[in-house]
Design a protein around this motif. Structure first.
Motif, PDB file in Angstrom:
ATOM      1  N   ARG A  80       0.694  -1.116   0.031  1.00  0.00           N
ATOM      2  CA  ARG A  80       0.084   0.055   0.058  1.00  0.00           C
ATOM      3  C   ARG A  80       0.801   1.191   0.149  1.00  0.00           C
ATOM      4  NH1 ARG A  80      -4.850  -1.414   4.399  1.00  0.00           N
ATOM      5  NH2 ARG A  80      -5.678  -3.129   3.058  1.00  0.00           N
ATOM      6  N   ARG A  81       1.929   1.158   0.684  1.00  0.00           N
ATOM      7  CA  ARG A  81       2.910   2.294   0.954  1.00  0.00           C
ATOM      8  C   ARG A  81       3.404   2.545  -0.647  1.00  0.00           C
ATOM      9  NH1 ARG A  81       7.741   3.542   0.159  1.00  0.00           N
ATOM     10  NH2 ARG A  81       8.046   1.359  -0.189  1.00  0.00           N
ATOM     11  N   PHE A  82       3.945   1.465  -1.336  1.00  0.00           N
ATOM     12  CA  PHE A  82       4.365   1.783  -2.391  1.00  0.00           C
ATOM     13  C   PHE A  82       3.425   2.240  -3.676  1.00  0.00           C
ATOM     14  CE2 PHE A  82       6.129  -0.704  -6.538  1.00  0.00           C
ATOM     15  CZ  PHE A  82       6.817   0.098  -6.689  1.00  0.00           C
ATOM     16  N   ARG A  83       2.153   1.990  -3.479  1.00  0.00           N
ATOM     17  CA  ARG A  83       1.194   2.288  -4.377  1.00  0.00           C
ATOM     18  C   ARG A  83       0.676   3.699  -4.163  1.00  0.00           C
ATOM     19  NH1 ARG A  83      -1.009  -2.783  -3.135  1.00  0.00           N
ATOM     20  NH2 ARG A  83      -2.850  -1.855  -2.116  1.00  0.00           N
ATOM     21  N   ARG A  84       0.690   4.083  -2.829  1.00  0.00           N
ATOM     22  CA  ARG A  84       0.424   5.581  -2.611  1.00  0.00           C
ATOM     23  C   ARG A  84       1.591   6.475  -3.187  1.00  0.00           C
ATOM     24  NH1 ARG A  84      -1.007   3.643   2.570  1.00  0.00           N
ATOM     25  NH2 ARG A  84       1.283   4.407   3.461  1.00  0.00           N
ATOM     26  N   SER A  85       3.048   5.917  -3.082  1.00  0.00           N
ATOM     27  CA  SER A  85       3.831   6.888  -3.321  1.00  0.00           C
ATOM     28  C   SER A  85       3.898   6.778  -5.246  1.00  0.00           C
ATOM     29  CB  SER A  85       5.365   6.172  -3.401  1.00  0.00           C
ATOM     30  OG  SER A  85       5.641   4.829  -3.868  1.00  0.00           O
ATOM     31  N   LEU A  86       3.454   5.660  -5.874  1.00  0.00           N
ATOM     32  CA  LEU A  86       3.376   5.766  -7.511  1.00  0.00           C
ATOM     33  C   LEU A  86       2.213   6.615  -7.763  1.00  0.00           C
ATOM     34  CD1 LEU A  86       3.423   1.779  -7.871  1.00  0.00           C
ATOM     35  CD2 LEU A  86       5.193   3.518  -8.496  1.00  0.00           C
ATOM     36  N   ARG A  87       1.128   6.834  -7.172  1.00  0.00           N
ATOM     37  CA  ARG A  87       0.012   7.892  -7.656  1.00  0.00           C
ATOM     38  C   ARG A  87       0.389   9.075  -7.921  1.00  0.00           C
ATOM     39  NH1 ARG A  87      -2.825   4.993  -3.152  1.00  0.00           N
ATOM     40  NH2 ARG A  87      -3.908   3.236  -3.810  1.00  0.00           N
ATOM     41  N   THR A  88       1.567   9.722  -7.079  1.00  0.00           N
ATOM     42  CA  THR A  88       2.145  10.894  -7.424  1.00  0.00           C
ATOM     43  C   THR A  88       3.476  11.030  -7.857  1.00  0.00           C
ATOM     44  OG1 THR A  88       3.005  10.981  -5.135  1.00  0.00           O
ATOM     45  CG2 THR A  88       0.587  11.891  -5.459  1.00  0.00           C
ATOM     46  N   SER A  89       3.646   9.730  -8.319  1.00  0.00           N
ATOM     47  CA  SER A  89       5.097   9.598  -9.047  1.00  0.00           C
ATOM     48  C   SER A  89       5.246  10.327 -10.435  1.00  0.00           C
ATOM     49  CB  SER A  89       5.538   8.255  -8.889  1.00  0.00           C
ATOM     50  OG  SER A  89       6.766   8.182  -9.832  1.00  0.00           O
ATOM     51  N   MET A  90       6.297  10.899 -10.674  1.00  0.00           N
ATOM     52  CA  MET A  90       6.360  11.561 -12.053  1.00  0.00           C
ATOM     53  C   MET A  90       7.490  10.627 -12.927  1.00  0.00           C
ATOM     54  SD  MET A  90       4.574  13.802 -12.090  1.00  0.00           S
ATOM     55  CE  MET A  90       4.800  14.774 -13.643  1.00  0.00           C
ATOM     56  N   TRP A  91       7.791   9.511 -12.342  1.00  0.00           N
ATOM     57  CA  TRP A  91       8.707   8.692 -12.999  1.00  0.00           C
ATOM     58  C   TRP A  91       7.974   7.977 -14.290  1.00  0.00           C
ATOM     59  CZ3 TRP A  91      11.341   5.247  -8.715  1.00  0.00           C
ATOM     60  CH2 TRP A  91      12.180   5.811  -8.118  1.00  0.00           C
ATOM     61  N   THR A  92       8.863   7.322 -15.176  1.00  0.00           N
ATOM     62  CA  THR A  92       8.344   6.875 -16.220  1.00  0.00           C
ATOM     63  C   THR A  92       9.267   5.323 -16.341  1.00  0.00           C
ATOM     64  OG1 THR A  92      10.018   7.750 -17.663  1.00  0.00           O
ATOM     65  CG2 THR A  92       7.618   8.552 -17.494  1.00  0.00           C
ATOM     66  N   VAL A  93       8.673   4.583 -17.157  1.00  0.00           N
ATOM     67  CA  VAL A  93       9.248   3.303 -17.291  1.00  0.00           C
ATOM     68  C   VAL A  93       9.398   3.129 -18.873  1.00  0.00           C
ATOM     69  CG1 VAL A  93       9.323   0.736 -16.788  1.00  0.00           C
ATOM     70  CG2 VAL A  93       8.184   2.255 -15.230  1.00  0.00           C
ATOM     71  N   ARG A  94      10.701   2.707 -19.134  1.00  0.00           N
ATOM     72  CA  ARG A  94      10.845   2.451 -20.821  1.00  0.00           C
ATOM     73  C   ARG A  94      11.633   1.217 -20.995  1.00  0.00           C
ATOM     74  NH1 ARG A  94      14.047   8.439 -21.345  1.00  0.00           N
ATOM     75  NH2 ARG A  94      12.738   9.463 -19.971  1.00  0.00           N
ATOM     76  N   ALA A  95      12.066   0.879 -22.289  1.00  0.00           N
ATOM     77  CA  ALA A  95      12.723  -0.261 -22.553  1.00  0.00           C
ATOM     78  C   ALA A  95      13.892  -0.078 -23.312  1.00  0.00           C
ATOM     79  CB  ALA A  95      11.790  -1.391 -22.747  1.00  0.00           C
ATOM     80  N   ASP A  96      14.780  -0.731 -23.231  1.00  0.00           N
ATOM     81  CA  ASP A  96      15.997  -0.997 -24.218  1.00  0.00           C
ATOM     82  C   ASP A  96      16.511   0.652 -24.606  1.00  0.00           C
ATOM     83  OD1 ASP A  96      16.085  -3.562 -24.245  1.00  0.00           O
ATOM     84  OD2 ASP A  96      14.760  -3.692 -26.102  1.00  0.00           O
ATOM     85  N   THR A  97      16.366   1.499 -23.806  1.00  0.00           N
ATOM     86  CA  THR A  97      17.079   2.749 -24.146  1.00  0.00           C
ATOM     87  C   THR A  97      18.550   2.836 -23.381  1.00  0.00           C
ATOM     88  OG1 THR A  97      16.174   3.929 -22.109  1.00  0.00           O
ATOM     89  CG2 THR A  97      14.897   3.804 -24.185  1.00  0.00           C
ATOM     90  N   ALA A  98      18.719   1.906 -22.499  1.00  0.00           N
ATOM     91  CA  ALA A  98      19.968   2.032 -21.824  1.00  0.00           C
ATOM     92  C   ALA A  98      20.613   0.755 -21.171  1.00  0.00           C
ATOM     93  CB  ALA A  98      19.883   2.787 -20.356  1.00  0.00           C
TER      94      ALA A  98
END
Length: 248
Positions: A80-98
């Motif tokens: 639940r703590r992790f999901r709460r932090s995700l809701r306001t996160s500005m991070w993105t997830v990508r593939a094969d760029t690094a």
């Protein structure tokens, strides 16, 4: 047990592996030694549910442990703590760029009970070759243009064989893993191989499967249509906030 007392693979890259059922019980899953890390041999190993794991100064060692630890792509656990932090996160997830950066960071992680790294220069070179051939992939968590975590592994058919992950900030690897699981589930890929369990992986929802059950699933998945080549476009840019839903 000395590797010299194990079945020894010859120099032919297409030399067959021993039956995984003949792997040692102690150390769990040690199956064979020798050979090399050329793409043909690595891909044959993964198709058979076998992976390399050895340190500098050792010959290649090949493993198929029992039980085998896996994630179901629809059941990666998020607190639940992790999901709460995700809701306001500005991070993105990508593939094969690094990819090369991800594997280098994985090699640099200090892990409890280990001295040095098993992701040697030889191993890094081998997986970079697989990446350039379209078989090995990285999934990265980004804070703007700053890499904060990632995971890499090998894809064959609709099976993903995870190798290692890292975090540069708290939850970086969790976000990368959750993003990978979400996208694979979207594509109809049911499993992520995590090889050998530890408390951290089990806390994230990993399951221990009997080796025979795992091998049966892999034999079906590797022959299904997959996604070779770069995943960058197909994966897209996945907002971390989209990962906030609870596990199924």
């Amino acid at each position: 047990m000395s590797p010299l007392r194990l079945p020894w693979l010859d120099d032919r890259p297409d030399a067959p592996f021993p039956d995984p059922s003949t792997a040692l019980r102690e150390p769990d899953g040690l199956l064979a030694a020798g050979g090399d890390l050329q793409p043909l041999r690595l891909l044959a190993a993964y198709r058979a549910g076998i992976f390399p794991w050895f340190s500098d100064g050792e010959p290649p060692l090949w493993w198929s442990p029992d039980p085998r630890v896996v994630f179901r792509t629809d059941r990666v656990a998020t607190s639940r703590r992790f999901r709460r932090s995700l809701r306001t996160s500005m991070w993105t997830v990508r593939a094969d760029t690094a990819f090369e950066t991800v594997i280098a960071h994985c090699a640099a992680v200090r892990r409890r009970g280990q001295h040095g790294t098993w992701i040697t220069g030889e191993m890094q070179d081998a997986y970079v070759r697989l990446h350039r051939l379209g078989h090995a992939h990285s999934v990265e968590a980004w804070d703007g243009e700053r890499l904060v975590g990632g995971i890499y592994g090998v894809a064959i058919g609709r099976a993903f064989f995870g190798e290692s992950m890292f975090s540069l900030v708290p939850d970086g690897s969790k976000v990368a893993l959750a993003g990978l699981a979400t996208r694979l589930h979207d594509w109809g890929w049911p499993l992520i191989d995590a090889q050998v369990g530890n408390p951290h992986l089990l806390s994230l929802g990993a399951e221990a499967w009997p080796r025979g059950e795992f091998l049966a699933a892999v034999s079906r998945l590797v022959d299904q249509p997959g996604l070779e080549g770069s995943w960058t476009s197909a994966f897209g840019s996945l907002p971390a906030s989209a990962l906030a839903r609870p596990p199924a």
